[in-house]
Design an enzyme around this catalytic site. Structure first.
Site, PDB file in Angstrom:
ATOM      1  N   GLU A 158       0.804  -1.225   0.000  1.00  0.00           N
ATOM      2  CA  GLU A 158       0.000   0.000   0.000  1.00  0.00           C
ATOM      3  C   GLU A 158       0.835   1.272   0.000  1.00  0.00           C
ATOM      4  OE1 GLU A 158      -3.152  -0.125   2.910  1.00  0.00           O
ATOM      5  OE2 GLU A 158      -4.200  -1.710   1.814  1.00  0.00           O
ATOM      6  N   GLU A 356      -5.433  -8.518   0.221  1.00  0.00           N
ATOM      7  CA  GLU A 356      -6.231  -8.135   1.391  1.00  0.00           C
ATOM      8  C   GLU A 356      -7.655  -7.886   0.937  1.00  0.00           C
ATOM      9  OE1 GLU A 356      -4.863  -4.988   3.989  1.00  0.00           O
ATOM     10  OE2 GLU A 356      -2.764  -5.590   3.757  1.00  0.00           O
TER      11      GLU A 356
END
Length: 455
Positions: A158, A356
């Protein structure tokens, strides 16, 4: 229907699950020293996976996981971020990898998941180009020790969220240009690492792991459509165009120019970026975002990891009334998951793995059981849409929801749980750290056994 070798897995990160924050030679990371809200637990013990990994892997095997995506703590390998290698850190991850392989579980390794070594942060962190060299050295240490056993490497978790949700920018202690200069250094580091990995002939594959959330326009107004396109560019495509094509996304670059935030290229940067290409795309998905046009004279709006924000003259986050919300204020959009998968694949035509996807909730133990039907409902809806996307031609080879076991939430501590496995502790009471299987454990076990929802 997914392919037979589909990697049904689950994910965690080192600082949120391991504990043992100062044991066996581990150095301090920014997560170990950062100031947390008074009502949130720290990461010093977390789920104590460091001391329970054999028990946890046995549970992962019982769950039926085909893959386990975890991160390696940089400071467990190189306590100061660079310099001498810590043999006990190498040993821990080597033992964990061997334990997973013996259980028939594919280890998927993230090399950097929000836990920059504190020593490097003191020296400027990603604003200092020396961190590029430190990162490259760190990754090469990992490749040398584990490259024969790891088939899938993820570079930076991320990165787009670290940049777009920068607390320093929001606090006014860092300019946008400084923020995107740090981002540029991370992109250089990632590209160099991917090039090194390929040049040295390791047998596996390597790719990025951004958080991708497709951006919807708030209406059919062409200005809203353009606003959504711009936010997609700077939130999503900048972080995938680079590892796939080796260049900045043109719309994102135009926005950076307008904001006086373009990074400065050092000699050789363009060549490094062009040479570092990924083999696949890993991405995290929780929800989509919706935006509308935003006047140029408006104020900058801040946001959280998923809530979005606003940049004057470009876009402003907008509540999507078509979507329900979690109790923590995140929109739920399973169809948007399918849209996101298709959009990524149509742009890049590379294999994808979801690293995720999940629902945080306040799980309660009742007579030794945890009835988390809300998590089952959320994951079922997302898996169903993923399966539709695959049937429609998208190449997705794995699904690793967040999280395999309860971890410390970055913002809400142990109050917000994601795992299939319950860890018996509270924010400020470690209790016995016992592991319990939630209802979702048995549900996901069945999903894996039958090869998906639509088998």
């Amino acid at each position: 229907m997914v392919q037979k070798d589909f990697l049904w897995g689950a994910s965690t990160s080192a600082y949120q699950v391991e504990g043992a924050w100062n044991e066996d030679g581990k150095g301090l990371s920014v997560q170990d020293i950062k100031k947390l809200p008074e009502n949130t637990s720290d990461f010093k013990v977390a789920a104590d996976h460091y001391h329970h990994y054999q028990e946890d892997v046995a549970l992962f095997k019982e769950l039926g996981l085909k893959a386990y995506r975890f991160s390696i703590a940089w400071t467990r390998i190189l306590p100061d971020g660079t310099g001498a290698v810590n043999p006990k850190g190498i040993q821990f991850y080597s033992d964990l990898i061997d334990e997973l392989l013996a259980a028939g579980i594919e280890p998927i390794v993230t090399v950097y998941h929000f836990d920059l070594p504190a020593k490097l942060a003191e020296q400027g962190g990603w604003s200092n180009r020396a961190t590029i060299d430190a990162f490259v050295h760190y990754c090469n240490v990992l490749f040398e020790h584990f490259g024969d056993r790891i088939n899938y490497w993820l570079t930076i978790n991320e990165q787009n969220m670290m940049v777009l949700a920068s607390s320093a920018v929001l606090a006014g202690t860092k300019t946008l240009q400084e923020n995107f200069q740090e981002n540029h250094h991370m992109l250089i580091a990632q590209a160099q690492v991917m090039k090194d990995y390929h040049d040295k002939g390791y047998p596996g594959k390597i790719g990025p792991a951004p958080n991708i959330a497709y951006i919807n326009p708030a209406s059919s107004d062409p200005e809203d459509v353009l606003a959504a396109q711009r936010f997609n560019a700077i939130r999503n495509w900048l972080y995938l165009d680079m590892p796939v094509f080796g260049r900045y996304n043109h719309q994102a670059w135009d926005m950076l120019k307008a904001l006086d935030a373009t990074p400065i290229f050092a000699e050789g940067d363009a060549e490094i970026l062009a040479a570092g290409r990924c083999d696949f795309i890993a991405f995290n998905y929780y929800n989509t975002n919706t935006v509308k046009a935003y006047p140029a004279d408006a104020e900058m709006l801040e946001g959280d990891q998923q809530g979005g924000f606003g940049i004057p003259g470009f876009f402003q986050s907008h509540r999507n009334d078509h979507l329900p919300m979690t109790e923590f204020g995140w929109e739920i959009d399973p169809v948007g998951f399918r849209t996101t998968i298709h959009e990524i694949y149509s742009r890049y035509h590379l294999p994808m793995i979801v690293t995720e996807n999940g629902l945080g909730g306040r799980d309660i133990v009742e007579d030794g059981a945890i009835h988390d039907q809300y998590r089952i409902d959320y994951l079922s809806a997302h898996i169903r849409e993923m399966e539709k996307a695959i049937a429609e031609g998208a190449d997705v080879f794995g699904y690793c929801p967040w999280s395999a076991i309860d971890v410390i939430s970055t913002h809400e501590g142990m109050r917000k749980r994601y795992g299939f496995i319950y860890v018996n502790r509270a924010d400020f009471d470690l209790k016995d750290l016992a592991r319990y299987k939630k209802d979702s454990f048995y549900w996901y076990q069945t999903i894996i056994q039958q090869g998906g929802l639509d088998s």
